[in-house]
Design a protein around this motif. Structure first.
Motif, PDB file in Angstrom:
ATOM      1  N   SER A 186      -3.486 -10.054   9.780  1.00 38.76           N
ATOM      2  CA  SER A 186      -2.357  -9.663   8.930  1.00 38.76           C
ATOM      3  C   SER A 186      -2.822  -9.240   7.539  1.00 38.76           C
ATOM      4  O   SER A 186      -2.268  -8.313   6.941  1.00 38.76           O
ATOM      5  CB  SER A 186      -1.359 -10.823   8.812  1.00 38.76           C
ATOM      6  N   LEU A 187      -3.838  -9.914   7.020  1.00 41.02           N
ATOM      7  CA  LEU A 187      -4.365  -9.555   5.704  1.00 41.02           C
ATOM      8  C   LEU A 187      -4.952  -8.152   5.698  1.00 41.02           C
ATOM      9  O   LEU A 187      -4.768  -7.385   4.751  1.00 41.02           O
ATOM     10  CB  LEU A 187      -5.428 -10.565   5.266  1.00 41.02           C
ATOM     11  N   LEU A 188      -5.680  -7.795   6.773  1.00 39.78           N
ATOM     12  CA  LEU A 188      -6.269  -6.456   6.851  1.00 39.78           C
ATOM     13  C   LEU A 188      -5.175  -5.387   6.879  1.00 39.78           C
ATOM     14  O   LEU A 188      -5.296  -4.342   6.233  1.00 39.78           O
ATOM     15  CB  LEU A 188      -7.160  -6.344   8.089  1.00 39.78           C
ATOM     16  N   ILE A 189      -4.107  -5.649   7.634  1.00 38.90           N
ATOM     17  CA  ILE A 189      -2.992  -4.694   7.678  1.00 38.90           C
ATOM     18  C   ILE A 189      -2.327  -4.598   6.309  1.00 38.90           C
ATOM     19  O   ILE A 189      -2.029  -3.502   5.822  1.00 38.90           O
ATOM     20  CB  ILE A 189      -1.966  -5.120   8.743  1.00 38.90           C
ATOM     21  N   THR A 190      -2.119  -5.756   5.673  1.00 36.54           N
ATOM     22  CA  THR A 190      -1.463  -5.771   4.363  1.00 36.54           C
ATOM     23  C   THR A 190      -2.271  -5.020   3.321  1.00 36.54           C
ATOM     24  O   THR A 190      -1.717  -4.241   2.529  1.00 36.54           O
ATOM     25  CB  THR A 190      -1.247  -7.226   3.904  1.00 36.54           C
ATOM     26  N   VAL A 191      -3.577  -5.242   3.316  1.00 32.16           N
ATOM     27  CA  VAL A 191      -4.441  -4.545   2.357  1.00 32.16           C
ATOM     28  C   VAL A 191      -4.390  -3.037   2.606  1.00 32.16           C
ATOM     29  O   VAL A 191      -4.376  -2.235   1.659  1.00 32.16           O
ATOM     30  CB  VAL A 191      -5.883  -5.071   2.453  1.00 32.16           C
ATOM     31  N   GLY A 192      -4.347  -2.644   3.885  1.00 34.09           N
ATOM     32  CA  GLY A 192      -4.236  -1.225   4.202  1.00 34.09           C
ATOM     33  C   GLY A 192      -2.940  -0.621   3.682  1.00 34.09           C
ATOM     34  O   GLY A 192      -2.927   0.502   3.170  1.00 34.09           O
ATOM     35  N   ILE A 193      -1.851  -1.373   3.794  1.00 33.53           N
ATOM     36  CA  ILE A 193      -0.556  -0.892   3.298  1.00 33.53           C
ATOM     37  C   ILE A 193      -0.567  -0.798   1.771  1.00 33.53           C
ATOM     38  O   ILE A 193      -0.136   0.206   1.187  1.00 33.53           O
ATOM     39  CB  ILE A 193       0.574  -1.821   3.778  1.00 33.53           C
ATOM     40  N   ILE A 194      -1.077  -1.847   1.126  1.00 32.25           N
ATOM     41  CA  ILE A 194      -1.108  -1.866  -0.343  1.00 32.25           C
ATOM     42  C   ILE A 194      -1.999  -0.760  -0.889  1.00 32.25           C
ATOM     43  O   ILE A 194      -1.748  -0.231  -1.989  1.00 32.25           O
ATOM     44  CB  ILE A 194      -1.576  -3.249  -0.836  1.00 32.25           C
ATOM     45  N   ALA A 195      -3.032  -0.371  -0.130  1.00 31.41           N
ATOM     46  CA  ALA A 195      -3.935   0.687  -0.592  1.00 31.41           C
ATOM     47  C   ALA A 195      -3.202   2.006  -0.819  1.00 31.41           C
ATOM     48  O   ALA A 195      -3.639   2.838  -1.626  1.00 31.41           O
ATOM     49  CB  ALA A 195      -5.062   0.882   0.424  1.00 31.41           C
ATOM     50  N   ASN A 196      -2.077   2.192  -0.121  1.00 29.53           N
ATOM     51  CA  ASN A 196      -1.296   3.422  -0.284  1.00 29.53           C
ATOM     52  C   ASN A 196      -0.286   3.339  -1.421  1.00 29.53           C
ATOM     53  O   ASN A 196       0.346   4.347  -1.760  1.00 29.53           O
ATOM     54  CB  ASN A 196      -0.540   3.737   1.018  1.00 29.53           C
ATOM     55  N   PHE A 197      -0.116   2.141  -1.983  1.00 27.21           N
ATOM     56  CA  PHE A 197       0.920   1.940  -2.997  1.00 27.21           C
ATOM     57  C   PHE A 197       0.698   2.761  -4.275  1.00 27.21           C
ATOM     58  O   PHE A 197       1.628   3.440  -4.734  1.00 27.21           O
ATOM     59  CB  PHE A 197       1.032   0.452  -3.331  1.00 27.21           C
ATOM     60  N   PRO A 198      -0.498   2.728  -4.883  1.00 29.12           N
ATOM     61  CA  PRO A 198      -0.669   3.487  -6.140  1.00 29.12           C
ATOM     62  C   PRO A 198      -0.389   4.979  -5.982  1.00 29.12           C
ATOM     63  O   PRO A 198       0.310   5.574  -6.821  1.00 29.12           O
ATOM     64  CB  PRO A 198      -2.146   3.225  -6.497  1.00 29.12           C
ATOM     65  N   ALA A 199      -0.921   5.591  -4.910  1.00 28.26           N
ATOM     66  CA  ALA A 199      -0.705   7.027  -4.711  1.00 28.26           C
ATOM     67  C   ALA A 199       0.764   7.335  -4.452  1.00 28.26           C
ATOM     68  O   ALA A 199       1.293   8.347  -4.949  1.00 28.26           O
ATOM     69  CB  ALA A 199      -1.561   7.522  -3.541  1.00 28.26           C
ATOM     70  N   ALA A 200       1.450   6.460  -3.698  1.00 27.67           N
ATOM     71  CA  ALA A 200       2.873   6.677  -3.409  1.00 27.67           C
ATOM     72  C   ALA A 200       3.709   6.593  -4.686  1.00 27.67           C
ATOM     73  O   ALA A 200       4.597   7.435  -4.926  1.00 27.67           O
ATOM     74  CB  ALA A 200       3.362   5.653  -2.387  1.00 27.67           C
ATOM     75  N   PHE A 201       3.433   5.590  -5.514  1.00 22.81           N
ATOM     76  CA  PHE A 201       4.192   5.444  -6.756  1.00 22.81           C
ATOM     77  C   PHE A 201       3.900   6.596  -7.719  1.00 22.81           C
ATOM     78  O   PHE A 201       4.812   7.111  -8.391  1.00 22.81           O
ATOM     79  CB  PHE A 201       3.872   4.112  -7.426  1.00 22.81           C
ATOM     80  N   LEU A 202       2.632   6.989  -7.793  1.00 25.94           N
ATOM     81  CA  LEU A 202       2.274   8.102  -8.677  1.00 25.94           C
ATOM     82  C   LEU A 202       2.969   9.390  -8.243  1.00 25.94           C
ATOM     83  O   LEU A 202       3.468  10.160  -9.081  1.00 25.94           O
ATOM     84  CB  LEU A 202       0.758   8.294  -8.684  1.00 25.94           C
TER      85      LEU A 202
END
Length: 440
Positions: A186-202
């Motif tokens: 679950s942590l690996l999936i979560t980290v993968g999802i969070i990795a897209n957060f900065p680009a999505a917000f920008l």
């Protein structure tokens, strides 16, 4: 100040500190590998692949792999084959007597089930790997110039590397679970999802501040406030429980010879006992109408994941699968038998069959509002898109991504907190132990 003091306490515990550093290190390895492209593919030619996987179901899959899917990475399939294998084994446990026996064999049975899941993961990866390679060559717009190598050499090497990448991701997840903090997969999936957060917000920030009439900074602030409200509601969904009062006729107090009569306890039944599994099942089923819509123009509207009929069917499937998955994962009959065996009973309910029926009735009643809440949360990204929110940013407003992030964050914090509490209890017990020794 409390947060800073908690951080200080964490680093005072050597075992917990080592677990956290190990977890961070293994996650860093996973993220590094996710950025390594397959041999024979020019990474400068992947713009078309990133564009094709920016939205829809492929966008969600790309988010789960932390962008590795769109990079044609050695980790392009990520941990998803392992999750698929786990779901298959869990569902087969309902009908296959051998798996049912293993589930009752305790630790040895769990080890065998884990081994079966691993082998099934390899089998699923060997099917998905050539499918992925075929897709990036024929469906995702990559031209011949993107492939530096072709022929059987490229196919065989890519299939082997993709399979090895999934096995390595599975191994990393298991090591984090065993030696680190939290559920590694679950942590690996979560980290993968969070990795897209900065680009999505920008991307959302640029769209709102540069386009005339988009709302500017004020709209960004409104979206952030709404986002925090959705996170709060998701936390409530993940943590909400219905407590069933249980009374024990006789219980032995640990470390004491005396028995306590009439002690009370409770059984916590979660509002959303199925977690994100109904969404995953529903999304898997929705691949079928999307594929059929390409051949039958009459249902072409189902290809739009933000469309009305797609989300209506999607929500209904989530509600159905919530009941289905809860029924197969919460064994009310076994809970009733274990309760009876330990001398417990629900006040006013006879032990045994009546208790099982009571638990099943309560579970059904709370699963219905829980499934409605889960369905509403799952289609929320499609709703906010209608208000001008970018697809990549809308993904964080609900659905699988947000529920996984919230659930994993809560689980990780609980595990860290348990270490802190155990350390605190040990400290309180030491003086007592010393006093007992001195008295002797």
């Amino acid at each position: 100040m409390n947060f800073i003091n908690t951080l200080k306490d964490i680093f005072k515990i050597e075992e917990l500190k080592n677990k956290i550093f190990l977890t961070i290190g293994l996650i860093a390895v996973y993220r590094f590998m996710a950025a390594v492209p397959l041999p024979g593919i020019d990474p400068l030619q992947l713009a078309a692949l990133k564009e094709s996987t920016s939205g829809g179901l492929l966008g969600l899959l790309n988010a789960f792999t932390g962008g590795a899917f769109a990079r044609a990475s050695v980790m392009a399939l990520g941990i998803m084959p392992y999750i698929s294998a786990s779901i298959v084994v869990q569902l087969m446990g309902i009908a296959v007597p051998y798996l049912q026996k293993l589930q009752k064999d305790g630790e040895s049975g769990r080890k065998k089930i884990t081994q079966i899941t691993r082998w099934l993961t390899i089998g699923i990866t060997l099917v998905q790997a050539p499918t992925y390679i075929t897709a990036i060559k024929t469906q995702f717009g990559l031209g011949p110039e993107a492939f530096l190598v072709s022929g059987p050499t490229f196919w065989i090497s890519s299939i082997i590397i993709l399979t090895a990448g999934t096995i390595f991701a599975m191994w990393l997840g298991e090591r984090i679970t065993d030696k680190g903090v939290g559920n590694g997969i679950s942590l690996l999936i979560t980290v993968g999802i969070i990795a897209n957060f900065p680009a999505a917000f920008l991307q959302e920030f640029v769209a709102k501040t540069t386009n005339a009439g988009a709302g500017g900074i004020m709209m960004i602030l409104i979206e952030i406030i709404v986002w925090f409200v959705v996170i709060l509601l998701t936390v409530l969904l993940v943590t909400a429980v219905r407590k069933i009062a249980v009374q024990y006729a006789r219980r032995t107090v640990a470390g004491n010879i005396q028995n306590v009569a009439g002690s009370r306890d409770y059984i916590p039944l979660k509002l959303n006992a199925a977690g994100v599994m109904p969404i995953i099942f529903a999304q898997a089923i929705m691949f079928l109408p999307v594929a059929l819509a390409q051949k039958f123009p009459a249902i072409a509207s189902l290809q739009d994941i933000n469309g009305l009929w797609y989300n209506v069917i999607f929500a209904l499937l989530i509600i159905i699968f919530s009941f289905f998955y809860t029924a197969i994962t919460i064994p009310t009959n076994k809970m009733a038998e274990d309760l009876k065996r330990s001398g417990g009973f629900i006040p006013g309910i006879r032990p045994g069959k009546d208790t099982a029926e009571k638990l099943d009735s309560v579970l059904s009643r709370i699963t219905f509002p829980g499934s409605l809440f889960l369905a509403a949360l799952s289609i929320l990204p499609a709703i906010v898109v209608q208000f001008g929110v970018q697809q990549s940013w809308a993904m964080f407003y609900g659905g699988t991504s947000l529920i996984i992030m919230v659930g994993v964050a809560i689980d990780t914090m609980q595990q860290i907190n348990s270490y802190l509490l155990n350390r605190h209890y040990d400290g309180l017990m030491k003086p007592g132990s010393s006093n007992r020794k001195s008295n002797k």
